[in-house]
Design an enzyme around this catalytic site. Structure first.
Site, PDB file in Angstrom:
ATOM      1  N   GLY A 131     -23.764  98.701  35.842  1.00  0.00           N
ATOM      2  CA  GLY A 131     -23.047  98.716  34.569  1.00  0.00           C
ATOM      3  C   GLY A 131     -23.818  99.491  33.525  1.00  0.00           C
ATOM      4  O   GLY A 131     -25.021  99.738  33.655  1.00  0.00           O
ATOM      5  N   CYS A 132     -23.121  99.873  32.464  1.00  0.00           N
ATOM      6  CA  CYS A 132     -23.742 100.716  31.432  1.00  0.00           C
ATOM      7  C   CYS A 132     -24.811  99.957  30.665  1.00  0.00           C
ATOM      8  O   CYS A 132     -25.944 100.428  30.535  1.00  0.00           O
ATOM      9  CB  CYS A 132     -22.673 101.274  30.485  1.00  0.00           C
ATOM     10  SG  CYS A 132     -21.502 100.063  29.867  1.00  0.00           S
ATOM     11  N   TYR A 133     -24.465  98.768  30.146  1.00  0.00           N
ATOM     12  CA  TYR A 133     -25.472  97.970  29.442  1.00  0.00           C
ATOM     13  C   TYR A 133     -26.634  97.642  30.379  1.00  0.00           C
ATOM     14  O   TYR A 133     -27.792  97.627  29.982  1.00  0.00           O
ATOM     15  CB  TYR A 133     -24.877  96.635  28.966  1.00  0.00           C
ATOM     16  CG  TYR A 133     -24.017  96.718  27.742  1.00  0.00           C
ATOM     17  CD1 TYR A 133     -24.539  97.145  26.528  1.00  0.00           C
ATOM     18  CD2 TYR A 133     -22.687  96.317  27.782  1.00  0.00           C
ATOM     19  CE1 TYR A 133     -23.747  97.177  25.384  1.00  0.00           C
ATOM     20  CE2 TYR A 133     -21.889  96.343  26.640  1.00  0.00           C
ATOM     21  CZ  TYR A 133     -22.421  96.771  25.448  1.00  0.00           C
ATOM     22  OH  TYR A 133     -21.637  96.798  24.319  1.00  0.00           O
TER      23      TYR A 133
END
Lengths: 340, 340, 340, 340
Positions: free
Chosen positions: C145-147
């Site tokens: 995921g990005c975070y």
């Protein structure tokens, strides 16, 4: 091929770094600035760490001619006309992104309120909207202004085709803030730009004469255009909204044909079915054009959009470089707009 | 005086809450919505906690007439033409902010692509640009559109004075996103608006006919205007950039006199020396107007700016309410724009 | 090599088009969408005209396996777990950008509130933060995921070095709107995002478990992290601001050495001298990291920034693809951030 | 009552004009600036045309004392400590919005790197977070900083209640650009702020000592806080995100009770059910507070939001003025946030 860039820390200079970094035939030999001399470029602009760690040098025309094959000026107006003299005298190739070599001496003096380059030197430069100028083998190129590029690409096909009333041209152009350069001023302070929309230099923008000069090449009876410029609260992007009256009614197909005849084989100009928006072109060298005709008023609205730092400055400069050298026009270009 | 608001959760409804909260002569008696019924307004809109904690009720014309002295419609187009019927039948005062009672039945049907109100009911409504319409004692008011307000206030003085060529009017208008309402769509998604600028409904915007109708009141020979609308990446604000050709040359003083003659005693219209920008008026009911004449092209550019939710909607509605009631035109208004 | 992309019209799918368009070893064979099927991609997304004019097809696993060598899922959560089944069964390579193959079945069910993929299939996937995972020759990759990417790259070196109190980790993470996907909702409407800053899913964000799982690989005694996520009014970019307490005082040089030991030979992670900002990395696959130690509180603040669509999604996917295939890790990447 | 404002052209000075323009008990007698002296305020700030057309005068303490009953300083730090001397000597009331009279001489010198006011003069000023300080009848008031206001209002109730571990306080605060003042700098240039997010003065922000001093009034054992500040790409608004560890588990109801006990009768502080966002308060003097407890980490996250120019500067100054004079605390305030 080796090039040197003067004015590396301006927006156009930094954009040149990005494009030339991926260019198959060009290396950046040396970089120069006026104020921000010394230290690595990536010390001042950390986003370039590992991409361009060259040292910013103090301008030296002899050193440039010793190291490079061509110099690009990405300086504010008033600088290149002085610094380019040595190169012109030595017949060393110059690509000037600034406005200093676009106009005749008198016209420059009137619109820029500055001392012009000598008319002799000006005569050596070719003003080149890349899609409309043959510059293969030329040595001195004046790159067009950002507003001028968007406006000329939108209007030239119509003027060339002779279908519009030349007295009726009104251009309402809008630009993001990078178009105004890096100088600190009230008008570039964040809070004065954000959530705002400001019209400036109305009837006085210095791109007006270069547009008129270029358009006259296609119909010398054109006298003037009504031209306004405003600041959009965005970093990049120009939209030129052009209103013209048709001499006689044309269908949408006929209008599209006029544009296709000019641009079908031009890789960076696209005729779009829908009205183009800034997102179409940001981060790319494209100029997108769309139009709508209003039969009630007989007004044709043509909209063109560009990224002012790419097609409006550094991108067109590299496109012009490619054309000067006889390379593939698209060499070095990432063709996909960043979109978002 | 007690008023009820229908369409409380739209941008205009919420703006009415703000203005009427500080109005010395008006209390909000009850509030209504179509979709977001039930619960306190401040439960759904926490910024209103302690300011307006009324419950959102389901529309009921009899209840409104029992509790209030006037009903304001702040609904999307197509709603008020139905819901207002009971009030008109009962001769109960209605102020409609939507477009439902501004045009003749035929014109509405053509431009809104919806079934119009009955022509009988339409005849009872007065379209009121507050500075140009005498509505004291009237019962049924159609509040103008946001683009229409900015455009009409800019052009009426010139048309009334008979100084422009009526065939040449071109209006390039721009608006923030609240002008497009709360509906969820691709065109209102943040990433499609931010860093973008989009022209929409070119030659088809539904405010065109109401502008033409209003301008014709001042010179019936006017046939049409060229009118474009674009979305600025801001929440609030409209700028109408109007290009007109003068019949004969006028000095800036003469042009200023034309505007002063119309607006010197109007508290909400200001002629500015410099070209107005959105920050001039955001958060206020002001319409600021500025101009510049280009002797080269004989084109006069007039720029007007408003806050589309205030002077372009809820604010002008309250101004119209003040005029209907014979109160001070500025009652209830915070006169200072928020500026930043 | 030929790849097919499922979910082409999402932000990650569109970003894949841009990166793969310039990739020296990869061609896009076919593209798929769920809702926006039919027509050319460039009809729906005019910025791609001439760049990618492939037709958007309806999903067909057999066709994909016949045409391509690998499939990339750029779909919302809940889609790939179903559509990937055929490929896993056929041992056909899958790169899943979505969250469907990152967690164990139980953890997925708890945090995504959706039915998980089978544990058998999940076991076949390798979760790959590209800098920390050896995936050469692997067939099934779950892209982070990005975070999670921004947080893990910032914290792993410190946890690996054993220098922080694992009970004290607090991450205050912020993202631009593209991180939330294309779905239309109140929270993605322009006017609700612009000029606003909103904290959401506090203590409930679905990236928390994948971060904890990954960090535990470097110290299994880690139990949890305090993690918040907020929406910045920008399109792209994540900043993870990480607050940790040091076990014992370290000099800035010692901290820098810890990061250099991990990332000196990683082309996409840069330790910056100054605190990094979003502009450092937008438009690129870089993750920039910077830090500052506060001797008064004994808190070390580490800040990492990425472009959520590139290093946080499509870019890391291509980086993972390069690693799977044993190619140069940077193949296909424009290395210069767009900066402005 | 008549007041004079020094520093009229700063953001706080201009905001004072707006609030005092609608204040029932106050008239602005005269206005002063340092650089922008001469001409009407509305010539330089056309949005004020017809609202405040006073002439900007050159500072003159004797003239102010002759014309007014109180002077407000809305100057950058370092100015009021000099210019306020005459008034203090004459026992003439002073309200200082700047940081010059908030700290002891030593602390000021350390954090502001400037010569402090004399300790004698500093002793005469009362630092007043309006909700927590009794200033009726006081003559010399130091108005709190913007970040300090948001942070103190969020944390005081918890510290007063003795429920948190004082060693664990971490505040991640964010502000719009008006918080940084009008000075032109690289960091306030539009293109460097837009689409960016920048952390600055980490561990060095000059509001840290005033926060620690104020919090110590409620528990003298507090030693320090971890405090970071970042710039949001918006004009107005501060969010302080506060992370604290609870001494023992508390239910949400118990936490809410702690806040209600402090603020139930305070008109400008609202405890919100949902996490507050900037839109809640922009344009108003409200401070909205919300919270969420994470049982997994035992961390309580408290979020407070204010408009930095209103509750964080000019608004709290007027609130303090109302309290000094014994007037209704809300006199002069528009109570409804602008929301959009």
């Amino acid at each position: 091929m080796k090039v040197s860039i003067v004015g590396i820390t301006g927006y156009s200079g930094l954009e040149l770094v990005k494009i030339l970094h991926q260019h198959p035939h060009v290396d950046i030999a040396s970089i120069y600035a006026v104020k921000e001399v010394g230290g690595r470029l990536s010390d001042r602009y950390p986003y370039l760490l590992g991409v361009c760690d060259l040292t910013i040098e103090s301008f030296d025309s002899q050193a440039i001619m010793a190291q490079s094959d061509l110099v690009i000026f990405a300086t504010p107006s008033g600088v290149a006309k002085e610094l380019a003299k040595d190169f012109v005298a030595a017949d060393f190739p110059v690509l000037d992104i600034s406005g200093d070599h676009r106009l005749s001496a008198n016209t420059y003096a009137k619109w820029y309120k500055k001392e012009p380059a000598s008319q002799d030197n000006l005569n050596k430069f070719t003003y080149s909207v890349a899609e409309w100028t043959d510059i293969k083998g030329k040595k001195f190129i004046a790159n067009p202004g950002c507003y001028a590029t968007a406006t000329e690409l939108a209007l030239i096909p119509l003027i060339k085709a002779g279908v519009i009333d030349l007295d009726t041209i009104i251009v309402d152009a809008k630009s993001g803030l990078t178009g105004a350069g890096k100088a600190l001023s009230e008008s570039s302070h964040f809070v004065n730009v954000h959530d705002n929309y400001v019209t400036y230099k109305l009837n006085h923008h210095q791109h007006i004469p270069e547009i008129v000069e270029e358009l006259k090449l296609f119909d010398s009876s054109l006298q003037h255009i009504q031209f306004s410029t405003s600041l959009l609260p965005v970093n990049r992007g120009i939209m030129a909204t052009c209103y013209v009256t048709l001499k006689s009614v044309l269908s949408s197909d006929e209008i599209a044909k006029i544009y296709h005849a000019c641009y079908a084989d031009k890789p960076f100009v696209r005729l779009q079915q829908d009205l183009p928006e800034l997102h179409n072109v940001i981060g790319s060298n494209f100029c997108d054009i769309g139009f709508a005709y209003n039969p009630v008023t007989n007004v044709l609205t043509v909209i063109s959009v560009i990224d002012n730092l790419v097609k409006g400055a550094a991108g067109q400069a590299v496109q012009n470089l490619n054309l000067m050298m006889g390379w593939d026009e698209t060499a070095g270009f990432l063709m996909t707009p960043s979109y978002l």
